[in-house]
Motif scaffolding. Structure first.
Motif, PDB file in Angstrom:
ATOM      1  N   LEU A   1       0.845  -1.190   0.000  1.00  0.00           N
ATOM      2  CA  LEU A   1       0.000   0.000   0.000  1.00  0.00           C
ATOM      3  C   LEU A   1       0.884   1.245   0.000  1.00  0.00           C
ATOM      4  CD1 LEU A   1      -2.705  -1.156   2.581  1.00  0.00           C
ATOM      5  CD2 LEU A   1      -2.867  -1.157   0.084  1.00  0.00           C
ATOM      6  N   ALA A   2       0.278   2.404  -0.187  1.00  0.00           N
ATOM      7  CA  ALA A   2       1.045   3.652  -0.303  1.00  0.00           C
ATOM      8  C   ALA A   2       1.802   4.003   0.982  1.00  0.00           C
ATOM      9  CB  ALA A   2       0.115   4.797  -0.691  1.00  0.00           C
ATOM     10  N   GLU A   3       1.203   3.737   2.126  1.00  0.00           N
ATOM     11  CA  GLU A   3       1.831   4.084   3.396  1.00  0.00           C
ATOM     12  C   GLU A   3       3.000   3.144   3.700  1.00  0.00           C
ATOM     13  OE1 GLU A   3       0.536   4.398   8.086  1.00  0.00           O
ATOM     14  OE2 GLU A   3      -1.007   4.521   6.557  1.00  0.00           O
ATOM     15  N   LYS A   4       4.026   3.676   4.349  1.00  0.00           N
ATOM     16  CA  LYS A   4       5.227   2.901   4.684  1.00  0.00           C
ATOM     17  C   LYS A   4       4.869   1.682   5.536  1.00  0.00           C
ATOM     18  CE  LYS A   4       9.789   3.537   6.806  1.00  0.00           C
ATOM     19  NZ  LYS A   4       9.905   2.352   7.574  1.00  0.00           N
ATOM     20  N   ASP A   5       5.449   0.544   5.176  1.00  0.00           N
ATOM     21  CA  ASP A   5       5.280  -0.723   5.893  1.00  0.00           C
ATOM     22  C   ASP A   5       3.851  -1.265   5.858  1.00  0.00           C
ATOM     23  OD1 ASP A   5       7.982  -0.718   6.564  1.00  0.00           O
ATOM     24  OD2 ASP A   5       7.644   0.182   8.531  1.00  0.00           O
ATOM     25  N   MET A   6       3.003  -0.764   4.969  1.00  0.00           N
ATOM     26  CA  MET A   6       1.609  -1.218   4.901  1.00  0.00           C
ATOM     27  C   MET A   6       1.396  -2.117   3.680  1.00  0.00           C
ATOM     28  SD  MET A   6      -0.116  -0.140   7.502  1.00  0.00           S
ATOM     29  CE  MET A   6      -1.771  -0.414   6.922  1.00  0.00           C
ATOM     30  N   PHE A   7       0.644  -3.185   3.890  1.00  0.00           N
ATOM     31  CA  PHE A   7       0.361  -4.157   2.854  1.00  0.00           C
ATOM     32  C   PHE A   7      -1.101  -4.572   2.942  1.00  0.00           C
ATOM     33  CE2 PHE A   7       4.796  -4.469   3.890  1.00  0.00           C
ATOM     34  CZ  PHE A   7       5.425  -4.623   2.668  1.00  0.00           C
ATOM     35  N   GLU A   8      -1.644  -4.968   1.802  1.00  0.00           N
ATOM     36  CA  GLU A   8      -2.975  -5.562   1.781  1.00  0.00           C
ATOM     37  C   GLU A   8      -2.825  -7.022   1.391  1.00  0.00           C
ATOM     38  OE1 GLU A   8      -7.302  -4.553   0.052  1.00  0.00           O
ATOM     39  OE2 GLU A   8      -5.773  -4.897  -1.477  1.00  0.00           O
ATOM     40  N   VAL A   9      -3.480  -7.884   2.139  1.00  0.00           N
ATOM     41  CA  VAL A   9      -3.510  -9.303   1.829  1.00  0.00           C
ATOM     42  C   VAL A   9      -4.963  -9.655   1.545  1.00  0.00           C
ATOM     43  CG1 VAL A   9      -3.114 -11.640   2.713  1.00  0.00           C
ATOM     44  CG2 VAL A   9      -1.503  -9.805   3.254  1.00  0.00           C
TER      45      VAL A   9
END
Length: 161
Positions: free
Chosen positions: A58-66
């Motif tokens: 995702l755009a934010e640092k250290d953020m992911f979508e699963v």
């Protein structure tokens, strides 16, 4: 009492430790087709279950979508009973893991393991609300799914477990 001594760990004391945190979870897509609602089920239906996983930054640092996708196709004597498709997403903060391969491994094994109980409940409730006996999906071995995906990507034949 002195302010020195043992205390609960603080984020500063865990700076170097890998950390996976659920920030949010949600239904992204849900479809339930129920052509067998009026069918009198005399025996156990044939169930086909498919599982798919995707992870993206995702755009934010250290953020992911699963995203955990489950597709259930149920038939009785070759006639369709129901078709359920659910895409369940989770937003995760994964910090202190610089290696992309390790990030992928964590996001495709541990993150869906955290999401699965919620998806399982959604499947059971939707099937039950559709007039069928609730479908309780057996636990999924996300490690085996990940290993199969890695083997497929590398072009290696998959072994049997």
């Amino acid at each position: 009492m002195s302010s020195e001594g043992t205390s609960a760990p603080t984020p500063q004391s865990q700076q170097g430790m890998p950390n996976l945190q659920v920030v949010g979870q949600y239904i992204k897509d849900l479809s339930f087709e129920n052509p067998g609602a009026t069918t009198n089920i005399s025996e156990r239906p044939q169930i086909e279950l498919a599982v798919d996983l995707n992870a993206s930054r995702l755009a934010e640092k250290d953020m992911f979508e699963v995203e955990l996708k489950i597709r259930v196709d149920a038939k009785n004597d070759g006639r369709p009973l129901f078709l359920l498709e659910v895409a369940y997403g989770g937003a995760f903060r994964l910090s202190n893991v610089a290696d992309v391969a390790t990030q992928q491994m964590i996001l495709l094994i541990q993150a869906p393991h955290m999401l699965f109980p919620f998806v399982r409940r959604i499947v059971a409730d939707v099937v039950r609300d559709g007039g069928m006996p609730p479908l309780m999906i057996e636990p999924i071995d996300f490690m085996a799914l990940y290993q199969a995906r890695v083997a497929q990507a590398a072009g290696q034949p998959q072994g049997t477990a």
